[in-house]
Design an enzyme around this catalytic site. Sequence first.
Site, PDB file in Angstrom:
ATOM      1  N   GLY A 171      94.070 105.444  38.495  1.00 43.23           N
ATOM      2  CA  GLY A 171      95.420 104.984  38.803  1.00 43.23           C
ATOM      3  C   GLY A 171      96.430 106.042  39.237  1.00 43.23           C
ATOM      4  CE  LYS A 177      86.882 110.103  47.659  1.00 49.13           C
ATOM      5  NZ  LYS A 177      87.289 110.472  46.301  1.00 49.13           N
TER       6      LYS A 177
HETATM    7  C1  LIG Z   1      87.832 108.991  43.155  1.00 48.88           C
HETATM    8  S1  LIG Z   1      88.056 107.455  42.341  1.00 48.88           S
HETATM    9  C2  LIG Z   1      89.668 107.007  42.836  1.00 48.88           C
HETATM   10  C3  LIG Z   1      90.755 107.777  42.147  1.00 48.88           C
HETATM   11  C4  LIG Z   1      92.120 107.194  42.395  1.00 48.88           C
HETATM   12  N1  LIG Z   1      92.558 107.416  43.771  1.00 48.88           N
HETATM   13  C5  LIG Z   1      93.156 107.811  41.481  1.00 48.88           C
HETATM   14  O1  LIG Z   1      93.959 108.595  41.973  1.00 48.88           O
HETATM   15  O2  LIG Z   1      93.177 107.500  40.294  1.00 48.88           O
HETATM   16  C6  LIG Z   1      87.042 106.402  43.297  1.00 48.88           C
HETATM   17  C7  LIG Z   1      87.046 104.947  42.849  1.00 48.88           C
HETATM   18  O3  LIG Z   1      86.403 104.135  43.840  1.00 48.88           O
HETATM   19  C8  LIG Z   1      85.944 102.992  43.159  1.00 48.88           C
HETATM   20  N2  LIG Z   1      85.002 102.225  43.986  1.00 48.88           N
HETATM   21  C9  LIG Z   1      83.802 102.632  44.466  1.00 48.88           C
HETATM   22  N3  LIG Z   1      83.208 101.636  45.144  1.00 48.88           N
HETATM   23  C10 LIG Z   1      84.060 100.572  45.114  1.00 48.88           C
HETATM   24  C11 LIG Z   1      83.994  99.247  45.635  1.00 48.88           C
HETATM   25  N4  LIG Z   1      82.940  98.808  46.336  1.00 48.88           N
HETATM   26  N5  LIG Z   1      85.033  98.411  45.423  1.00 48.88           N
HETATM   27  C12 LIG Z   1      86.116  98.834  44.687  1.00 48.88           C
HETATM   28  N6  LIG Z   1      86.219 100.083  44.169  1.00 48.88           N
HETATM   29  C13 LIG Z   1      85.208 100.956  44.376  1.00 48.88           C
HETATM   30  C14 LIG Z   1      85.302 103.571  41.901  1.00 48.88           C
HETATM   31  O4  LIG Z   1      85.146 102.590  40.894  1.00 48.88           O
HETATM   32  C15 LIG Z   1      86.289 104.692  41.534  1.00 48.88           C
HETATM   33  O5  LIG Z   1      87.189 104.292  40.535  1.00 48.88           O
END
Ligand SMILES: C[S@@+](CC[C@H](N)C(=O)[O-])C[C@H]1O[C@@H](n2cnc3c(N)ncnc32)[C@H](O)[C@@H]1O
Length: 194
Positions: free
Chosen positions: A49, A147
Amino acid sequence: MKKIQDHYFKEARKQGYVARSAFKLEEMDRKFRLLRRGQHVIDLGCAPGSWLQYAAKKVLPEGSLTGVDLKQVKIQFPESVRIFQSDISMLEESILASSRFDLVLSDMAPDTTGIPSVDSQRSYDLNSQALSFAQRHLKPGGTLVLKAFQGEPLNRLKSEIRLCFESLKLFKPKSSRSESVEIFVLGFGLLPQS
Ligand SMILES: C[S@@+](CC[C@H](N)C(=O)[O-])C[C@H]1O[C@@H](n2cnc3c(N)ncnc32)[C@H](O)[C@@H]1O
């Protein structure tokens, strides 16, 4: 390297961010002026978050903020912030109704294997979904931030973004770990979709 990690980690704690990733969005915002008060923004892959925390300070209360992630977001946000726990590919279009956003952010990351070709393909697959989402839900002229992982599929992604946006930029934030293959791809000015 350790020093840089420690710096952003400590700074995140000090500023109340749930993750150091907030600084990547802050750097991109400083450079490209992405976020403004009153905008309608969606953050794909928003858990835990920290991007939502940063974006909330910039766009609320006049604007709106929506987040989507497979995982639960455990921190509290103002009631107006909508958070859906869902796979982006399963997100019911009906819950977004005819929502149109000024900015689609995606920090989504796949489960990695350590095999560069597999991981960059997985990242590409997620980004294809985010791009298709943006084509349906961004306002014409809107901005997309993705990203991506460096590797061959990134060239394909860039070509696809160039077809539907006026311009494209690549950005590697200082707060991104230097050993990480991640890079951000920004599409500016969504062209009218046929
Ligand atoms: C690097 S983290 C994001 C961090 C976020 N931007 C923050 O600042 O807190 C990447 C996220 O992508 C989510 N994710 C990966 N594949 C996904 C999908 N198919 N649908 C939704 N979320 C996804 C993961 O669950 C993970 O929480």
